[in-house]
Design a protein around this motif. Structure first.
Motif, PDB file in Angstrom:
ATOM      1  N   VAL A 131       8.555 -51.168 -41.037  1.00 24.07           N
ATOM      2  CA  VAL A 131       7.160 -50.706 -41.048  1.00 24.07           C
ATOM      3  C   VAL A 131       6.763 -50.099 -39.712  1.00 24.07           C
ATOM      4  O   VAL A 131       5.885 -49.265 -39.639  1.00 24.07           O
ATOM      5  CB  VAL A 131       6.233 -51.895 -41.406  1.00 24.07           C
ATOM      6  N   ASP A 132       7.434 -50.522 -38.632  1.00 27.24           N
ATOM      7  CA  ASP A 132       6.948 -50.093 -37.322  1.00 27.24           C
ATOM      8  C   ASP A 132       8.041 -49.503 -36.421  1.00 27.24           C
ATOM      9  O   ASP A 132       8.095 -48.296 -36.207  1.00 27.24           O
ATOM     10  CB  ASP A 132       6.255 -51.272 -36.627  1.00 27.24           C
ATOM     11  N   ALA A 133       8.947 -50.362 -35.932  1.00 28.34           N
ATOM     12  CA  ALA A 133       9.792 -49.955 -34.803  1.00 28.34           C
ATOM     13  C   ALA A 133      10.708 -48.756 -35.075  1.00 28.34           C
ATOM     14  O   ALA A 133      10.876 -47.889 -34.212  1.00 28.34           O
ATOM     15  CB  ALA A 133      10.637 -51.146 -34.339  1.00 28.34           C
ATOM     16  N   GLY A 137       9.714 -42.757 -33.254  1.00 24.56           N
ATOM     17  CA  GLY A 137      10.283 -42.243 -32.008  1.00 24.56           C
ATOM     18  C   GLY A 137       9.914 -42.949 -30.720  1.00 24.56           C
ATOM     19  O   GLY A 137      10.205 -42.440 -29.645  1.00 24.56           O
ATOM     20  N   LYS A 138       9.292 -44.142 -30.801  1.00 21.19           N
ATOM     21  CA  LYS A 138       9.095 -44.878 -29.544  1.00 21.19           C
ATOM     22  C   LYS A 138      10.364 -45.669 -29.273  1.00 21.19           C
ATOM     23  O   LYS A 138      10.782 -46.480 -30.105  1.00 21.19           O
ATOM     24  CB  LYS A 138       7.921 -45.847 -29.661  1.00 21.19           C
ATOM     25  N   THR A 139      10.994 -45.403 -28.135  1.00 15.66           N
ATOM     26  CA  THR A 139      12.220 -46.116 -27.795  1.00 15.66           C
ATOM     27  C   THR A 139      12.035 -46.722 -26.412  1.00 15.66           C
ATOM     28  O   THR A 139      11.196 -46.244 -25.643  1.00 15.66           O
ATOM     29  CB  THR A 139      13.424 -45.154 -27.743  1.00 15.66           C
ATOM     30  N   VAL A 221       1.673 -44.904 -43.837  1.00 14.28           N
ATOM     31  CA  VAL A 221       0.585 -44.852 -42.849  1.00 14.28           C
ATOM     32  C   VAL A 221       1.162 -44.447 -41.497  1.00 14.28           C
ATOM     33  O   VAL A 221       0.654 -43.540 -40.825  1.00 14.28           O
ATOM     34  CB  VAL A 221      -0.127 -46.229 -42.738  1.00 14.28           C
ATOM     35  N   LYS A 222       2.243 -45.104 -41.107  1.00 13.73           N
ATOM     36  CA  LYS A 222       2.817 -44.801 -39.789  1.00 13.73           C
ATOM     37  C   LYS A 222       3.273 -43.341 -39.736  1.00 13.73           C
ATOM     38  O   LYS A 222       3.062 -42.645 -38.737  1.00 13.73           O
ATOM     39  CB  LYS A 222       3.985 -45.748 -39.492  1.00 13.73           C
ATOM     40  N   ALA A 223       3.902 -42.880 -40.820  1.00  9.28           N
ATOM     41  CA  ALA A 223       4.392 -41.495 -40.855  1.00  9.28           C
ATOM     42  C   ALA A 223       3.244 -40.507 -40.682  1.00  9.28           C
ATOM     43  O   ALA A 223       3.342 -39.537 -39.929  1.00  9.28           O
ATOM     44  CB  ALA A 223       5.132 -41.236 -42.171  1.00  9.28           C
ATOM     45  N   LYS A 231       2.976 -38.301 -29.480  1.00  8.83           N
ATOM     46  CA  LYS A 231       3.037 -38.815 -28.102  1.00  8.83           C
ATOM     47  C   LYS A 231       1.769 -39.519 -27.648  1.00  8.83           C
ATOM     48  O   LYS A 231       1.494 -39.615 -26.459  1.00  8.83           O
ATOM     49  CB  LYS A 231       3.427 -37.686 -27.155  1.00  8.83           C
ATOM     50  N   GLU A 232       0.991 -39.987 -28.623  1.00  7.25           N
ATOM     51  CA  GLU A 232      -0.179 -40.797 -28.308  1.00  7.25           C
ATOM     52  C   GLU A 232      -1.107 -40.059 -27.347  1.00  7.25           C
ATOM     53  O   GLU A 232      -1.572 -40.605 -26.351  1.00  7.25           O
ATOM     54  CB  GLU A 232       0.300 -42.102 -27.648  1.00  7.25           C
ATOM     55  N   ALA A 233      -1.361 -38.790 -27.657  1.00  7.40           N
ATOM     56  CA  ALA A 233      -2.098 -37.953 -26.699  1.00  7.40           C
ATOM     57  C   ALA A 233      -3.440 -37.474 -27.219  1.00  7.40           C
ATOM     58  O   ALA A 233      -4.173 -36.811 -26.487  1.00  7.40           O
ATOM     59  CB  ALA A 233      -1.239 -36.744 -26.340  1.00  7.40           C
ATOM     60  N   GLY A 241      -6.058 -41.468 -32.051  1.00  8.18           N
ATOM     61  CA  GLY A 241      -4.835 -40.909 -32.621  1.00  8.18           C
ATOM     62  C   GLY A 241      -3.829 -42.026 -32.876  1.00  8.18           C
ATOM     63  O   GLY A 241      -4.145 -43.034 -33.508  1.00  8.18           O
ATOM     64  N   ARG A 242      -2.609 -41.852 -32.354  1.00  4.83           N
ATOM     65  CA  ARG A 242      -1.557 -42.849 -32.588  1.00  4.83           C
ATOM     66  C   ARG A 242      -1.940 -44.236 -32.085  1.00  4.83           C
ATOM     67  O   ARG A 242      -1.431 -45.239 -32.568  1.00  4.83           O
ATOM     68  CB  ARG A 242      -0.253 -42.376 -31.917  1.00  4.83           C
ATOM     69  N   GLU A 243      -2.826 -44.268 -31.117  1.00  2.00           N
ATOM     70  CA  GLU A 243      -3.234 -45.575 -30.585  1.00  2.00           C
ATOM     71  C   GLU A 243      -3.755 -46.510 -31.675  1.00  2.00           C
ATOM     72  O   GLU A 243      -3.780 -47.719 -31.493  1.00  2.00           O
ATOM     73  CB  GLU A 243      -4.307 -45.398 -29.514  1.00  2.00           C
ATOM     74  N   GLN A 244      -4.199 -45.949 -32.818  1.00  2.00           N
ATOM     75  CA  GLN A 244      -4.699 -46.821 -33.882  1.00  2.00           C
ATOM     76  C   GLN A 244      -3.633 -47.792 -34.383  1.00  2.00           C
ATOM     77  O   GLN A 244      -3.946 -48.856 -34.919  1.00  2.00           O
ATOM     78  CB  GLN A 244      -5.263 -46.015 -35.051  1.00  2.00           C
ATOM     79  N   LEU A 245      -2.352 -47.418 -34.183  1.00  2.00           N
ATOM     80  CA  LEU A 245      -1.272 -48.319 -34.599  1.00  2.00           C
ATOM     81  C   LEU A 245      -1.259 -49.570 -33.732  1.00  2.00           C
ATOM     82  O   LEU A 245      -0.572 -50.536 -34.028  1.00  2.00           O
ATOM     83  CB  LEU A 245       0.083 -47.604 -34.529  1.00  2.00           C
ATOM     84  N   ASN A 246      -1.995 -49.524 -32.646  1.00  3.23           N
ATOM     85  CA  ASN A 246      -2.099 -50.699 -31.775  1.00  3.23           C
ATOM     86  C   ASN A 246      -3.286 -51.576 -32.140  1.00  3.23           C
ATOM     87  O   ASN A 246      -3.731 -52.384 -31.317  1.00  3.23           O
ATOM     88  CB  ASN A 246      -2.185 -50.259 -30.304  1.00  3.23           C
ATOM     89  N   TYR A 247      -3.810 -51.414 -33.348  1.00  3.31           N
ATOM     90  CA  TYR A 247      -4.900 -52.284 -33.805  1.00  3.31           C
ATOM     91  C   TYR A 247      -4.441 -53.746 -33.669  1.00  3.31           C
ATOM     92  O   TYR A 247      -3.366 -54.123 -34.152  1.00  3.31           O
ATOM     93  CB  TYR A 247      -5.238 -51.960 -35.261  1.00  3.31           C
TER      94      TYR A 247
END
Ligand code: GLY
Length: 359
Positions: A131-133, A137-139, A221-223, A231-233, A241-247
Protein backbone atom coordinates in the motif's frame (compact mmCIF):
# COMPACT_ATOMS: atom_id res chain seq x y z
CA UNK A 1 -11.03 -9.59 -12.29
CA UNK A 2 -11.02 -6.32 -10.31
CA UNK A 3 -10.53 -3.23 -12.43
CA UNK A 4 -7.83 -2.23 -9.93
CA UNK A 5 -5.77 -5.38 -10.47
CA UNK A 6 -3.44 -3.28 -12.62
CA UNK A 7 -2.96 0.34 -11.56
CA UNK A 8 -0.88 2.77 -13.58
CA UNK A 9 1.38 5.32 -11.87
CA UNK A 10 2.06 8.23 -14.21
CA UNK A 11 4.49 10.62 -12.57
CA UNK A 12 7.60 10.55 -14.76
CA UNK A 13 8.01 7.26 -16.65
CA UNK A 14 4.67 5.44 -16.23
CA UNK A 15 4.68 1.98 -14.64
CA UNK A 16 2.10 -0.53 -13.49
CA UNK A 17 1.35 -1.96 -10.06
CA UNK A 18 -0.17 -5.43 -10.41
CA UNK A 19 -1.95 -6.77 -7.32
CA UNK A 20 -3.18 -10.36 -7.37
CA UNK A 21 -2.37 -13.88 -6.28
CA UNK A 22 0.45 -15.07 -8.55
CA UNK A 23 1.64 -11.60 -9.62
CA UNK A 24 5.27 -12.73 -9.23
CA UNK A 25 4.91 -14.82 -12.39
CA UNK A 26 5.11 -11.52 -14.31
CA UNK A 27 8.71 -10.89 -13.22
CA UNK A 28 10.37 -12.58 -16.27
CA UNK A 29 8.36 -10.25 -18.52
CA UNK A 30 9.68 -7.18 -16.66
CA UNK A 31 13.25 -8.51 -16.75
CA UNK A 32 12.99 -9.11 -20.49
CA UNK A 33 16.39 -9.39 -22.20
CA UNK A 34 18.31 -7.83 -19.28
CA UNK A 35 21.74 -9.46 -18.90
CA UNK A 36 22.25 -9.15 -15.15
CA UNK A 37 19.74 -8.97 -12.32
CA UNK A 38 20.52 -8.26 -8.65
CA UNK A 39 17.87 -9.89 -6.48
CA UNK A 40 17.87 -8.29 -3.02
CA UNK A 41 15.60 -10.14 -0.61
CA UNK A 42 14.55 -10.35 3.02
CA UNK A 43 15.87 -13.47 4.83
CA UNK A 44 12.39 -14.92 5.38
CA UNK A 45 11.90 -15.02 1.60
CA UNK A 46 15.12 -16.93 0.80
CA UNK A 47 13.32 -19.96 -0.67
CA UNK A 48 10.90 -17.88 -2.75
CA UNK A 49 13.82 -15.77 -3.95
CA UNK A 50 15.65 -18.89 -5.18
CA UNK A 51 12.55 -19.99 -7.08
CA UNK A 52 12.22 -16.55 -8.64
CA UNK A 53 15.86 -16.54 -9.71
CA UNK A 54 15.50 -19.99 -11.26
CA UNK A 55 12.71 -18.65 -13.48
CA UNK A 56 14.87 -15.88 -14.98
CA UNK A 57 17.13 -16.28 -17.99
CA UNK A 58 19.40 -13.43 -16.80
CA UNK A 59 22.55 -13.91 -14.74
CA UNK A 60 21.28 -13.39 -11.17
CA UNK A 61 23.28 -11.99 -8.24
CA UNK A 62 21.55 -13.00 -5.01
CA UNK A 63 21.89 -10.54 -2.13
CA UNK A 64 20.27 -11.53 1.16
CA UNK A 65 19.66 -8.43 3.27
CA UNK A 66 19.39 -8.20 7.06
CA UNK A 67 15.82 -8.35 8.31
CA UNK A 68 13.51 -5.30 8.38
CA UNK A 69 15.04 -1.92 9.41
CA UNK A 70 18.47 -3.53 9.91
CA UNK A 71 18.69 -3.49 6.09
CA UNK A 72 18.40 0.30 5.89
CA UNK A 73 21.92 1.23 6.92
CA UNK A 74 24.89 2.85 5.21
CA UNK A 75 26.93 -0.35 5.81
CA UNK A 76 24.43 -2.53 3.98
CA UNK A 77 24.24 0.03 1.18
CA UNK A 78 28.03 -0.10 0.71
CA UNK A 79 28.00 -3.92 0.78
CA UNK A 80 25.40 -3.92 -2.00
CA UNK A 81 27.46 -1.44 -4.08
CA UNK A 82 30.55 -3.66 -3.61
CA UNK A 83 28.61 -6.71 -4.79
CA UNK A 84 27.29 -4.90 -7.87
CA UNK A 85 30.84 -3.75 -8.67
CA UNK A 86 32.22 -7.28 -8.22
CA UNK A 87 29.62 -8.71 -10.61
CA UNK A 88 30.04 -5.93 -13.17
CA UNK A 89 26.60 -4.33 -13.07
CA UNK A 90 26.12 -1.76 -15.81
CA UNK A 91 23.46 0.84 -16.53
CA UNK A 92 21.44 -1.62 -18.62
CA UNK A 93 21.14 -4.11 -15.74
CA UNK A 94 18.30 -4.36 -13.25
CA UNK A 95 17.73 -4.61 -9.52
CA UNK A 96 14.81 -6.43 -7.93
CA UNK A 97 13.87 -5.68 -4.29
CA UNK A 98 11.81 -8.48 -2.70
CA UNK A 99 10.47 -8.02 0.84
CA UNK A 100 8.76 -5.58 3.18
CA UNK A 101 9.00 -1.79 3.19
CA UNK A 102 12.55 -1.69 4.55
CA UNK A 103 13.81 -4.05 1.82
CA UNK A 104 12.18 -2.07 -0.98
CA UNK A 105 13.38 1.27 0.51
CA UNK A 106 16.99 0.05 0.71
CA UNK A 107 16.81 -1.76 -2.63
CA UNK A 108 15.40 1.32 -4.32
CA UNK A 109 18.20 3.46 -2.91
CA UNK A 110 20.86 1.00 -4.11
CA UNK A 111 19.29 1.26 -7.58
CA UNK A 112 19.02 5.06 -7.37
CA UNK A 113 22.66 5.47 -6.39
CA UNK A 114 24.43 2.76 -8.44
CA UNK A 115 25.92 4.44 -11.54
CA UNK A 116 23.58 7.36 -10.71
CA UNK A 117 20.55 5.21 -11.28
CA UNK A 118 19.63 1.83 -12.75
CA UNK A 119 16.17 0.33 -13.30
CA UNK A 120 14.51 -1.53 -10.48
CA UNK A 121 11.39 -3.54 -9.72
CA UNK A 122 9.75 -3.88 -6.31
CA UNK A 123 8.08 -7.06 -5.07
CA UNK A 124 6.48 -6.09 -1.76
CA UNK A 125 5.65 -8.96 0.60
CA UNK A 126 3.68 -7.08 3.28
CA UNK A 127 0.48 -5.01 3.28
CA UNK A 128 2.48 -1.94 4.32
CA UNK A 129 4.94 -2.53 1.48
CA UNK A 130 2.15 -2.95 -1.06
CA UNK A 131 0.00 0.00 0.00
CA UNK A 132 2.85 2.38 0.70
CA UNK A 133 6.59 1.69 0.53
CA UNK A 134 6.98 -0.12 -2.81
CA UNK A 135 4.97 2.42 -4.82
CA UNK A 136 5.89 6.04 -5.47
CA UNK A 137 9.67 6.13 -5.66
CA UNK A 138 10.69 7.16 -2.15
CA UNK A 139 13.88 5.26 -1.42
CA UNK A 140 16.38 5.63 1.38
CA UNK A 141 18.18 4.55 4.51
CA UNK A 142 18.21 5.53 8.19
CA UNK A 143 21.06 7.25 10.03
CA UNK A 144 21.63 7.77 13.76
CA UNK A 145 19.84 11.14 13.65
CA UNK A 146 16.62 9.64 12.27
CA UNK A 147 14.73 7.39 9.88
CA UNK A 148 14.73 8.04 6.12
CA UNK A 149 16.95 11.12 6.44
CA UNK A 150 19.08 10.03 3.47
CA UNK A 151 17.44 8.99 0.24
CA UNK A 152 16.34 9.75 -3.29
CA UNK A 153 13.21 9.83 -5.39
CA UNK A 154 13.56 7.07 -7.95
CA UNK A 155 10.60 5.25 -9.39
CA UNK A 156 10.54 1.51 -10.08
CA UNK A 157 9.75 0.24 -13.59
CA UNK A 158 7.12 -2.06 -12.14
CA UNK A 159 5.61 -3.27 -8.88
CA UNK A 160 4.27 -6.80 -8.42
CA UNK A 161 2.13 -7.32 -5.31
CA UNK A 162 1.60 -11.06 -4.99
CA UNK A 163 -1.20 -11.49 -2.47
CA UNK A 164 -0.17 -15.10 -1.78
CA UNK A 165 2.84 -13.69 0.11
CA UNK A 166 0.45 -12.43 2.80
CA UNK A 167 -0.31 -16.00 3.92
CA UNK A 168 2.79 -16.09 6.13
CA UNK A 169 2.64 -12.45 7.24
CA UNK A 170 2.20 -12.25 11.05
CA UNK A 171 -1.31 -11.05 11.99
CA UNK A 172 0.02 -7.95 13.80
CA UNK A 173 1.95 -6.88 10.71
CA UNK A 174 -1.10 -7.36 8.51
CA UNK A 175 -3.18 -5.27 10.94
CA UNK A 176 -0.55 -2.50 11.05
CA UNK A 177 -0.38 -2.44 7.25
CA UNK A 178 -4.15 -2.16 7.09
CA UNK A 179 -3.89 1.09 9.05
CA UNK A 180 -2.04 2.68 6.09
CA UNK A 181 -4.92 1.61 3.84
CA UNK A 182 -7.39 3.12 6.33
CA UNK A 183 -5.36 6.32 6.09
CA UNK A 184 -6.03 6.28 2.33
CA UNK A 185 -9.71 5.88 3.19
CA UNK A 186 -9.76 9.05 5.27
CA UNK A 187 -7.76 11.21 2.87
CA UNK A 188 -9.28 10.07 -0.43
CA UNK A 189 -11.36 6.90 -0.70
CA UNK A 190 -14.02 6.40 1.99
CA UNK A 191 -15.09 3.08 0.41
CA UNK A 192 -12.00 1.63 2.12
CA UNK A 193 -13.51 2.63 5.48
CA UNK A 194 -16.88 1.09 4.54
CA UNK A 195 -15.17 -2.17 3.55
CA UNK A 196 -13.33 -2.39 6.89
CA UNK A 197 -16.38 -1.42 8.96
CA UNK A 198 -18.72 -3.89 7.20
CA UNK A 199 -16.63 -6.88 8.30
CA UNK A 200 -13.38 -6.10 10.14
CA UNK A 201 -12.53 -9.78 10.72
CA UNK A 202 -12.78 -10.45 6.98
CA UNK A 203 -10.62 -7.40 6.26
CA UNK A 204 -7.91 -9.00 8.42
CA UNK A 205 -8.01 -12.33 6.52
CA UNK A 206 -5.00 -12.59 4.21
CA UNK A 207 -6.94 -14.36 1.45
CA UNK A 208 -10.23 -12.43 1.57
CA UNK A 209 -11.53 -10.59 -1.49
CA UNK A 210 -12.23 -7.72 0.90
CA UNK A 211 -8.56 -7.33 1.88
CA UNK A 212 -7.53 -7.57 -1.78
CA UNK A 213 -9.99 -4.77 -2.63
CA UNK A 214 -8.79 -2.62 0.30
CA UNK A 215 -5.13 -3.08 -0.70
CA UNK A 216 -5.89 -2.24 -4.36
CA UNK A 217 -7.89 0.85 -3.39
CA UNK A 218 -5.07 1.98 -1.09
CA UNK A 219 -2.59 1.55 -3.96
CA UNK A 220 -4.93 3.45 -6.29
CA UNK A 221 -5.00 6.39 -3.86
CA UNK A 222 -1.22 6.39 -3.60
CA UNK A 223 -0.84 6.10 -7.39
CA UNK A 224 -3.15 9.10 -7.94
CA UNK A 225 -1.39 11.23 -5.36
CA UNK A 226 2.19 10.51 -6.46
CA UNK A 227 1.24 10.86 -10.13
CA UNK A 228 0.29 14.46 -9.31
CA UNK A 229 3.20 15.30 -7.03
CA UNK A 230 6.06 12.80 -7.14
CA UNK A 231 8.58 14.97 -5.32
CA UNK A 232 6.30 16.36 -2.64
CA UNK A 233 6.61 19.84 -4.11
CA UNK A 234 3.10 21.06 -4.77
CA UNK A 235 1.66 21.88 -1.33
CA UNK A 236 0.76 25.60 -1.33
CA UNK A 237 -0.81 27.29 1.69
CA UNK A 238 -3.48 24.94 2.98
CA UNK A 239 -3.53 22.96 -0.31
CA UNK A 240 -1.77 19.64 0.03
CA UNK A 241 0.05 17.45 -2.52
CA UNK A 242 1.93 14.23 -1.75
CA UNK A 243 2.28 15.34 1.84
CA UNK A 244 -1.31 14.14 2.35
CA UNK A 245 0.11 10.60 2.44
CA UNK A 246 1.65 11.67 5.73
CA UNK A 247 -1.78 11.97 7.35
CA UNK A 248 -1.27 10.91 10.97
CA UNK A 249 2.49 10.64 10.52
CA UNK A 250 3.68 13.72 12.44
CA UNK A 251 2.78 12.36 15.86
CA UNK A 252 3.44 8.81 14.63
CA UNK A 253 7.08 9.53 13.85
CA UNK A 254 7.50 11.11 17.30
CA UNK A 255 5.96 8.05 19.00
CA UNK A 256 8.15 5.70 16.99
CA UNK A 257 11.25 7.66 17.94
CA UNK A 258 10.39 7.84 21.66
CA UNK A 259 9.62 4.12 21.65
CA UNK A 260 12.95 3.34 19.96
CA UNK A 261 11.08 1.99 16.94
CA UNK A 262 9.57 -0.89 18.93
CA UNK A 263 6.08 0.12 17.72
CA UNK A 264 4.99 -0.98 14.27
CA UNK A 265 4.80 2.01 11.93
CA UNK A 266 1.12 1.45 11.15
CA UNK A 267 0.21 1.23 14.85
CA UNK A 268 1.82 4.62 15.45
CA UNK A 269 0.10 6.07 12.35
CA UNK A 270 -3.27 4.98 13.74
CA UNK A 271 -2.69 6.92 16.97
CA UNK A 272 -1.36 9.84 14.91
CA UNK A 273 -4.58 9.89 12.87
CA UNK A 274 -6.71 9.94 16.03
CA UNK A 275 -4.58 12.89 17.18
CA UNK A 276 -4.99 14.96 14.01
CA UNK A 277 -8.70 14.13 14.01
CA UNK A 278 -8.90 15.65 17.50
CA UNK A 279 -6.90 18.63 16.27
CA UNK A 280 -9.26 19.11 13.30
CA UNK A 281 -12.27 18.77 15.62
CA UNK A 282 -10.83 21.41 17.97
CA UNK A 283 -10.22 23.73 15.03
CA UNK A 284 -13.81 23.26 13.84
CA UNK A 285 -12.72 21.57 10.60
CA UNK A 286 -14.55 18.26 11.06
CA UNK A 287 -17.67 17.19 12.95
CA UNK A 288 -17.85 14.78 15.88
CA UNK A 289 -19.00 11.87 13.72
CA UNK A 290 -15.94 12.05 11.47
CA UNK A 291 -13.53 12.60 14.36
CA UNK A 292 -15.01 9.62 16.26
CA UNK A 293 -14.93 7.43 13.15
CA UNK A 294 -11.13 7.45 13.35
CA UNK A 295 -11.26 5.66 16.71
CA UNK A 296 -14.05 3.25 15.84
CA UNK A 297 -12.60 1.97 12.56
CA UNK A 298 -9.17 1.45 14.15
CA UNK A 299 -10.65 -0.24 17.21
CA UNK A 300 -12.66 -2.51 14.91
CA UNK A 301 -9.42 -4.07 13.65
CA UNK A 302 -7.77 -4.05 17.09
CA UNK A 303 -5.28 -1.26 16.31
CA UNK A 304 -4.15 1.07 19.14
CA UNK A 305 -5.89 4.45 19.42
CA UNK A 306 -4.06 5.98 22.39
CA UNK A 307 -0.54 6.65 23.60
CA UNK A 308 0.44 7.77 27.09
CA UNK A 309 3.68 9.63 26.48
CA UNK A 310 5.12 12.85 27.82
CA UNK A 311 3.76 15.79 25.78
CA UNK A 312 6.97 17.84 26.00
CA UNK A 313 9.04 14.95 24.59
CA UNK A 314 6.55 14.34 21.81
CA UNK A 315 6.39 18.03 20.95
CA UNK A 316 10.20 18.17 20.74
CA UNK A 317 10.35 15.08 18.54
CA UNK A 318 7.68 16.53 16.23
CA UNK A 319 9.84 19.60 15.56
CA UNK A 320 12.13 17.32 13.52
CA UNK A 321 9.31 16.14 11.25
CA UNK A 322 10.11 16.44 7.54
CA UNK A 323 6.99 18.57 6.97
CA UNK A 324 8.28 21.22 9.37
CA UNK A 325 9.47 24.40 7.61
CA UNK A 326 11.84 26.54 9.70
CA UNK A 327 10.27 26.37 13.13
CA UNK A 328 6.68 26.11 11.86
CA UNK A 329 5.12 22.78 12.64
CA UNK A 330 2.81 21.58 9.85
CA UNK A 331 0.15 18.88 10.04
CA UNK A 332 -2.03 17.22 7.47
CA UNK A 333 -5.59 17.48 8.78
CA UNK A 334 -9.02 16.88 7.25
CA UNK A 335 -11.57 19.56 6.52
CA UNK A 336 -14.03 16.81 5.61
CA UNK A 337 -13.94 13.14 4.63
CA UNK A 338 -11.54 12.68 1.69
CA UNK A 339 -10.46 16.30 1.89
CA UNK A 340 -7.01 16.86 3.42
CA UNK A 341 -5.32 20.21 3.94
CA UNK A 342 -2.21 21.59 5.60
CA UNK A 343 -2.51 23.14 9.03
CA UNK A 344 0.63 25.25 9.63
CA UNK A 345 1.70 26.57 13.03
CA UNK A 346 -1.41 25.72 15.05
CA UNK A 347 -1.82 27.24 18.51
CA UNK A 348 0.40 25.40 21.01
CA UNK A 349 -2.39 25.05 23.58
CA UNK A 350 -4.70 23.48 20.99
CA UNK A 351 -1.93 21.05 20.08
CA UNK A 352 -1.46 20.04 23.69
CA UNK A 353 -5.18 19.84 24.46
CA UNK A 354 -5.73 17.64 21.41
CA UNK A 355 -3.04 15.32 22.71
CA UNK A 356 -4.97 15.19 25.99
CA UNK A 357 -7.78 13.43 24.06
CA UNK A 358 -5.44 10.69 22.82
CA UNK A 359 -3.72 9.70 26.08
N1 GLY B 1 4.88 7.24 2.67
C1 GLY B 1 4.53 8.52 2.23
C2 GLY B 1 4.88 8.78 0.82
O1 GLY B 1 5.22 7.87 0.10
O2 GLY B 1 4.86 9.92 0.40
Amino acid sequence: MSELETIRVSAEKPYDVVTRVGALELLPELVGETERVALLYAPVLAERAKELAAGLSAQVTMIELPDAEAAKTADVLVQCWDKLAEDGFTRSDLLVAFGGGATTDLGGFVAASWLRGIRFVTLPSTVLGMVDAAVGGKTGINIAAGKNLVGAFQEPIGVLCDLSLLETLPADDLRAGLVEAIKCGFIADPVILDLVEEDPADALRWDSDRLAEIVRRGIAVKARVVSGDLKEATSQGATVGREQLNYGHTLAHAIEKLENYSWRHGEAVGVGMVYVAELARALGKIDDALADRHRTVLQAIGAPVSYAGDWADLRDAMSLDKKTRGSTLRFVILNGLGSPEICAGPDEQVLEDSYGCVV
